[in-house]
Design a protein around this motif. Structure first.
Motif, PDB file in Angstrom:
ATOM      1  N   HIS A  63      45.771  34.258  38.353  1.00  0.00           N
ATOM      2  CA  HIS A  63      45.860  34.439  39.806  1.00  0.00           C
ATOM      3  C   HIS A  63      44.587  34.001  40.539  1.00  0.00           C
ATOM      4  CE1 HIS A  63      44.035  38.102  38.185  1.00  0.00           C
ATOM      5  NE2 HIS A  63      43.382  38.181  39.336  1.00  0.00           N
ATOM      6  N   TRP A  89      45.786  36.678  47.173  1.00  0.00           N
ATOM      7  CA  TRP A  89      46.909  37.625  47.135  1.00  0.00           C
ATOM      8  C   TRP A  89      46.906  38.563  48.345  1.00  0.00           C
ATOM      9  CZ3 TRP A  89      44.901  42.591  46.164  1.00  0.00           C
ATOM     10  CH2 TRP A  89      43.700  42.656  45.455  1.00  0.00           C
ATOM     11  N   ILE A 131      51.028  35.321  42.235  1.00  0.00           N
ATOM     12  CA  ILE A 131      50.506  33.954  42.165  1.00  0.00           C
ATOM     13  C   ILE A 131      50.960  33.233  40.896  1.00  0.00           C
ATOM     14  CG2 ILE A 131      48.379  32.570  42.019  1.00  0.00           C
ATOM     15  CD1 ILE A 131      47.090  34.576  43.929  1.00  0.00           C
TER      16      ILE A 131
END
Length: 362
Positions: A63, A89, A131
């Motif tokens: 991520h 995020w 992600i």
């Protein structure tokens, strides 16, 4: 059209990761396909793999990523094909009660891609933090893409996507460290050392690094620590902090471990009107027992820092610019560059405290 690429998944709890074929679908109206260039290996990825987040297997791990926008949905206006972006995020919604109160860094309804990535048999993947970037390409919401200066090294820029931003923000945003402050940081891994770097950038004059592994102090000192305390050889860490701060305690103490005992140390190591920032992530079973009167008798603030209280659109470009100007040594966090087949080994090195960050280069 959808396409098949390689990605790293965690299929079941505690199993080794697998490099498999995954399907990237056509982007929805506000979705973006990003060709991933680099992705840092974060503790959160390990937590997904070991069941510490939830049981929505299989997970598409990764991520903390940077890459180039390859294709966009029909309604995308935030980025365009060819943009160099760091993924985040916290794609704020702008409509939840936190956003409407002017606190978008606490957004309760952040955006993710509208359609799932899958295995080739149709099994839906759960992307880490929305992600999923241990892959050649990934699908995200346009708001999860933050444009930054394309001259930045992708292996450096990607680290702002999670851990380094969490530490920098814990000091600068949540702790609001200012010029002349004294700061103590408990836990000198990637997040703690980023808090040290953030404290130096903000102008703190006394920065105390605290850990039980003296081998980490070289990193901490390179990133701005002026003093170190080896907690394995110190009977009273809070008292040691007071001795280094004129008998008062630190103005800001960043707890980057996430354990009850280190939080207690942070509480008592601060000045009477100081601030404690919890950025280390505790596990659900942990409990804290302290005399309530001690909370009453201390002023200041006790804060939790989620993603360093950052706003990616505000913070990522600014921090990349500071890095390019030589004012923020983000490159020092990149301990090693690895291939996509080295994730499990990177997890082992991370747990052993041998790296600040392993970065997957695709």
């Amino acid at each position: 059209m959808s396409e098949v690429v390689k990605g790293v998944i965690s299929r079941t709890k505690n199993a080794p990761t697998e490099l498999v074929d995954i399907v990237i679908p056509d982007p929805g109206a506000h979705d973006v396909v990003v060709k991933v260039q680099t992705c840092g290996v974060c503790h959160t990825d390990l937590a997904y793999a070991t069941g510490g987040i939830n049981d929505e297997y299989p997970f598409l791990l990764g991520h903390e990523a940077a890459g180039v926008v390859e294709s966009v949905g029909e309604a995308v206006s935030h980025v365009q094909v060819g943009d160099f972006v760091v993924l985040n995020w916290r794609a704020v919604c702008g409509e939840c009660r936190a956003c409407r109160k002017g606190k978008p860094h606490l957004c309760f309804d952040t955006h993710n891609a509208s359609v799932p990535m899958t295995l080739t048999d149709g099994t839906e993947l759960t992307p880490a933090l929305g992600i999923g970037a241990f892959a050649d390409k990934t699908l995200v919401h346009e708001g999860q893409c933050t444009k930054v200066d394309p001259s930045a090294d992708p292996a450096v820029a990607c680290l702002l996507g999670c851990g380094v931003m969490a530490g920098l923000g814990a000091a600068m945003n949540t702790g609001q460290v200012s010029r002349g402050d004294s700061v103590a940081v408990i836990g000198c891994g990637g997040v703690g050392d980023a808090a040290i770097a953030g404290a130096e950038l903000a102008g703190a004059t006394t920065i105390i690094a605290i850990d039980r592994d003296a081998g980490k102090f070289e990193w901490a000192t390179e990133l701005g620590a002026t003093h170190t305390i080896d907690a394995s050889k110190t009977d009273d860490v809070a008292e040691a902090v007071r001795e280094l701060t004129g008998g008062n305690g630190a103005d800001v103490v960043v707890e980057a471990v996430g354990r009850p005992e280190t939080y207690k140390t942070a509480f008592y190591a601060r000045d009477l009107a100081g601030t404690v920032v919890l950025v280390g992530v505790p596990t659900p079973e942990m409990r804290l027992e302290m005399p309530l009167v001690d909370f009453f008798s201390h002023g200041g603030a006790l804060k939790s820092s989620w993603y360093g209280d950052c706003l990616p659109e505000r913070d990522f470009p600014m921090l990349v610019d500071l890095y390019l100007q030589g004012r923020l040594p983000l490159e020092k966090f990149v301990t090693e560059r690895i291939g996509i087949d080295g994730i499990d080994e990177a997890f082992t090195s991370m747990e052993a405290g041998k790296v600040l960050r392993s970065v997957v280069v695709l």
